[in-house]
Write a protein that holds these residues in place. Structure first.
Motif, PDB file in Angstrom:
ATOM      1  N   TRP A  24      -0.192  11.802  -2.586  1.00 38.32           N
ATOM      2  CA  TRP A  24       1.024  11.947  -1.772  1.00 38.32           C
ATOM      3  C   TRP A  24       0.952  11.138  -0.489  1.00 38.32           C
ATOM      4  O   TRP A  24       1.530  11.537   0.532  1.00 38.32           O
ATOM      5  CB  TRP A  24       1.253  13.441  -1.477  1.00 38.32           C
ATOM      6  N   ASP A  25       0.258  10.003  -0.536  1.00 39.58           N
ATOM      7  CA  ASP A  25       0.061   9.228   0.691  1.00 39.58           C
ATOM      8  C   ASP A  25       1.373   8.660   1.240  1.00 39.58           C
ATOM      9  O   ASP A  25       1.581   8.621   2.451  1.00 39.58           O
ATOM     10  CB  ASP A  25      -0.942   8.094   0.432  1.00 39.58           C
ATOM     11  N   THR A  26       2.246   8.203   0.354  1.00 41.63           N
ATOM     12  CA  THR A  26       3.514   7.650   0.833  1.00 41.63           C
ATOM     13  C   THR A  26       4.348   8.745   1.508  1.00 41.63           C
ATOM     14  O   THR A  26       4.894   8.527   2.589  1.00 41.63           O
ATOM     15  CB  THR A  26       4.309   7.014  -0.326  1.00 41.63           C
ATOM     16  N   MET A  27       4.430   9.906   0.872  1.00 40.12           N
ATOM     17  CA  MET A  27       5.215  11.003   1.458  1.00 40.12           C
ATOM     18  C   MET A  27       4.655  11.422   2.818  1.00 40.12           C
ATOM     19  O   MET A  27       5.413  11.679   3.753  1.00 40.12           O
ATOM     20  CB  MET A  27       5.210  12.224   0.527  1.00 40.12           C
ATOM     21  N   ASP A  28       3.330  11.480   2.921  1.00 45.81           N
ATOM     22  CA  ASP A  28       2.717  11.851   4.203  1.00 45.81           C
ATOM     23  C   ASP A  28       3.052  10.818   5.277  1.00 45.81           C
ATOM     24  O   ASP A  28       3.373  11.172   6.417  1.00 45.81           O
ATOM     25  CB  ASP A  28       1.191  11.977   4.055  1.00 45.81           C
ATOM     26  N   ALA A  29       2.980   9.538   4.887  1.00 40.98           N
ATOM     27  CA  ALA A  29       3.306   8.475   5.844  1.00 40.98           C
ATOM     28  C   ALA A  29       4.789   8.507   6.197  1.00 40.98           C
ATOM     29  O   ALA A  29       5.172   8.271   7.349  1.00 40.98           O
ATOM     30  CB  ALA A  29       2.918   7.111   5.269  1.00 40.98           C
TER      31      ALA A  29
ATOM     32  N   LEU B 185       6.880   8.955   9.813  1.00 38.63           N
ATOM     33  CA  LEU B 185       7.940   8.056  10.282  1.00 38.63           C
ATOM     34  C   LEU B 185       9.275   8.784  10.468  1.00 38.63           C
ATOM     35  O   LEU B 185      10.288   8.151  10.770  1.00 38.63           O
ATOM     36  CB  LEU B 185       8.118   6.896   9.298  1.00 38.63           C
ATOM     37  N   GLY B 186       9.273  10.099  10.259  1.00 39.35           N
ATOM     38  CA  GLY B 186      10.511  10.857  10.433  1.00 39.35           C
ATOM     39  C   GLY B 186      11.464  10.724   9.255  1.00 39.35           C
ATOM     40  O   GLY B 186      12.652  11.008   9.376  1.00 39.35           O
ATOM     41  N   GLY B 187      10.957  10.290   8.106  1.00 41.77           N
ATOM     42  CA  GLY B 187      11.800  10.112   6.915  1.00 41.77           C
ATOM     43  C   GLY B 187      12.081  11.418   6.203  1.00 41.77           C
ATOM     44  O   GLY B 187      11.534  12.465   6.543  1.00 41.77           O
ATOM     45  N   GLU B 188      12.939  11.320   5.196  1.00 41.23           N
ATOM     46  CA  GLU B 188      13.296  12.503   4.407  1.00 41.23           C
ATOM     47  C   GLU B 188      12.228  12.769   3.357  1.00 41.23           C
ATOM     48  O   GLU B 188      11.980  11.936   2.498  1.00 41.23           O
ATOM     49  CB  GLU B 188      14.630  12.271   3.689  1.00 41.23           C
ATOM     50  N   THR B 189      11.649  13.940   3.407  1.00 39.58           N
ATOM     51  CA  THR B 189      10.564  14.245   2.468  1.00 39.58           C
ATOM     52  C   THR B 189      10.843  15.499   1.644  1.00 39.58           C
ATOM     53  O   THR B 189       9.945  15.994   0.976  1.00 39.58           O
ATOM     54  CB  THR B 189       9.228  14.416   3.220  1.00 39.58           C
ATOM     55  N   TRP B 190      12.071  15.988   1.678  1.00 38.25           N
ATOM     56  CA  TRP B 190      12.376  17.204   0.901  1.00 38.25           C
ATOM     57  C   TRP B 190      12.260  16.954  -0.600  1.00 38.25           C
ATOM     58  O   TRP B 190      11.944  17.868  -1.351  1.00 38.25           O
ATOM     59  CB  TRP B 190      13.745  17.773   1.257  1.00 38.25           C
ATOM     60  N   PHE B 191      12.509  15.716  -1.028  1.00 34.40           N
ATOM     61  CA  PHE B 191      12.305  15.393  -2.444  1.00 34.40           C
ATOM     62  C   PHE B 191      10.952  14.706  -2.541  1.00 34.40           C
ATOM     63  O   PHE B 191      10.792  13.556  -2.130  1.00 34.40           O
ATOM     64  CB  PHE B 191      13.434  14.496  -2.965  1.00 34.40           C
TER      65      PHE B 191
ATOM     66  N   GLY C  10       0.823  -1.204   0.000  1.00 34.61           N
ATOM     67  CA  GLY C  10       0.000   0.000   0.000  1.00 34.61           C
ATOM     68  C   GLY C  10       0.856   1.251   0.000  1.00 34.61           C
ATOM     69  O   GLY C  10       2.044   1.213   0.330  1.00 34.61           O
ATOM     70  N   ASP C  11       0.263   2.376  -0.384  1.00 29.95           N
ATOM     71  CA  ASP C  11       1.010   3.631  -0.479  1.00 29.95           C
ATOM     72  C   ASP C  11       1.622   4.023   0.870  1.00 29.95           C
ATOM     73  O   ASP C  11       2.769   4.472   0.934  1.00 29.95           O
ATOM     74  CB  ASP C  11       0.093   4.755  -0.962  1.00 29.95           C
ATOM     75  N   ARG C  12       0.858   3.849   1.946  1.00 29.77           N
ATOM     76  CA  ARG C  12       1.362   4.243   3.273  1.00 29.77           C
ATOM     77  C   ARG C  12       2.361   3.226   3.802  1.00 29.77           C
ATOM     78  O   ARG C  12       3.378   3.579   4.396  1.00 29.77           O
ATOM     79  CB  ARG C  12       0.184   4.391   4.249  1.00 29.77           C
TER      80      ARG C  12
END
Lengths: 331, 331
Positions: free
Chosen positions: B80-85, B89-95, A98-100
């Motif tokens: 943008w569900d993966t980026m939001d998730a 999780l504290g991941g890098e989302t600048w890209f 899934g995306d999440r």
């Protein structure tokens, strides 16, 4: 002067769904310092360039109460845009991410690549998800469950997801298990004297629990620890609540009964929790020198999970009162 | 006996957005066998464990007409569900990687890991997206554009996306360019006699075109080919249509004008296409011995893209008629 009672600590060994349900129940009645959950990583694999740990994630998502209850895996309210786009690109979509959920694998892969070990990655993910009870992988080293079948040897996820458990099982082996170091926190707990019990959650004995038990020194450490070892049957009335355990037993020529699960663990366990529908098997298991407790083990609701957790802890107390853990007798 | 006219073939060198717009226009008026598009891979990078090729993807998505016109990058109708998730999780989302866009990077990373080279990966992705004109990476070997700035050396995407082009640019270098082999199809076209022109699309000369030109033997092959080399200015009225080209020129102490872009390419080009608003620069560029064509180069609509493509091809024909490509004179 009043001396504080020592904290009762519990070590729970878990695979995916069933184990995670009981782990959640335990987490609702035990403080974080009382409960450590060890998850199987034998079904981990690398897919689409990502490091995926299905059992660890199921435990993590379940304890964060964001797991997808309908699917039994993944996240609640999930969307599938990446998978749909991947299908359009001709990519492999048999393992549905899934995306999440993908974010978990991206973050795990990124942290692993940066040199953090799987325990550190899991700790970071759990912290971000607000999980306060420690969840640890059985090892920071790769162990890969392989299923020997009539269609050849299959990596676990290929057997489980891609082939949907249809090939006939002939046996199992765990690649890397000889050299994998068991997770140090788990071994410290097993070596210490603080454990009130070791709980083998209702998970598949062959592919969820056995990889943990097969790690170097784990069985010995469990036997040498004075705390009782309790297993909860994943087989109820001859069927697995979820997953291929019963089918595997039949194919391996073992009757698919809770009694055979108890026999599989053998002298490693001191107590066995049986579903009330399997009451008829109680004396058969007791004849193996194992304490048996019958109760409802089917966890449909959160209350069921908490009730079973309470039941398991009471059962442990009752065994402890009898102070007849086998190894104590043997000493 | 009527002899078939030889097919006029064009090689277009492109960076991201601006170049991709003209490439789309060209693809609307040229058959697949007439047009080969080479995309810059200097801004490729590895992120979250994935192999990402921003310019290649922009060209690919633009030709498939699934590009996000509002953002200028990524896919239309993206979520943008993966980026939001990942943020959770504290991941890098600048890209920012959209859910659908992620599939491209997962598939690319998977195919690369399986041993397919970047050309093969791109061919597969294009085929799945229904793109009929060949798009090729400038090289199958990694070249990584680095931007020297007052804040230190930055990998291109760190400069471009993470720092949003704010550090002051002092120069560029292309890691790996000495050993990277230029893509063989591109070199075959440059070495052959079938090209009617080499078109340098309106892309950033420093970071989108120069990595292609800097590959071993590419400039020599362009000079030795009898087909004229035409560049379209990415600078209009002292500003870049999109991206940091004008800002970079100012910081490098070069006036941000189309004439300076022509001077940057120097004797490599035979013709230069200038926006009509820069008509005043025409004679200055012509004095460098470069043919100049003035037209509307701002591509807001698909018709604009097609019109500019037609204009560029007519301009090429007019240069060809004069048969005064510099190298021919030099021979």
């Amino acid at each position: 002067m009043i001396k504080a009672l020592p904290v009762k600590r519990y070590l729970a060994l878990s695979g995916g769904v069933g184990g995670a349900k009981l782990a959640l129940g335990l987490s609702k009645i035990l403080d974080p310092e009382q409960l450590t959950i060890v998850a199987n990583t034998g079904d981990d694999f690398e897919h689409l360039g990502l490091s995926i740990s299905p059992d660890l994630d199921t435990v993590m998502y379940t304890l964060a109460e964001i797991n997808n209850k309908e699917l039994g895996w993944g996240l609640a309210g999930e969307s599938w845009d990446t998978m749909d786009a991947l299908a359009r690109l001709g990519g492999e979509t048999w393992f549905r991410l899934g995306d999440r959920d993908l974010a978990t694998h991206l973050q795990r892969s990124t942290l692993l690549a940066s040199g953090v070990n799987l325990s550190g990655v899991t700790q970071s993910l759990c912290q971000q998800l607000g999980i306060i009870h420690p969840i640890i992988p059985m090892s920071d080293d790769p162990v890969r469950t392989c299923v020997k079948t009539d269609k050849g040897d299959l990596a676990f996820q290929q057997y489980f997801v891609r082939e949907q458990c249809t090939p006939e099982v002939e046996g199992f082996y765990f690649d890397g298990i000889e050299s994998a170091k068991p997770q140090p926190q788990m071994m410290d707990l097993l070596a210490g004297d603080e454990l009130a019990a070791i709980i083998i959650c209702p998970s598949n004995p062959f592919v969820s629990v056995d990889p943990i038990l097969g790690l170097a020194n784990v069985k010995d450490a469990m036997r040498n620890n004075s705390a009782p070892v309790i297993a909860i049957s994943p087989i109820v009335a001859g069927m697995a609540i979820k997953g291929p355990a019963a089918k595997m037993m039949s194919e391996l020529g073992i009757p698919a009964t809770a009694a055979e699960v108890a026999r599989f663990y053998g002298n490693l366990i001191d107590g066995f929790v049986l579903d009330e529908s399997d009451y008829g098997l109680k004396s058969e298991i007791e004849q193996c020198g194992i304490h048996v407790h019958c109760t409802n083990t089917i966890m449909k609701t959160l209350d069921d999970r908490i009730d079973l957790a309470k039941d398991v802890l009471s059962f442990i107390d009752s065994i402890d009162d009898k102070t007849n853990k086998k190894k104590k007798e043997n000493l």
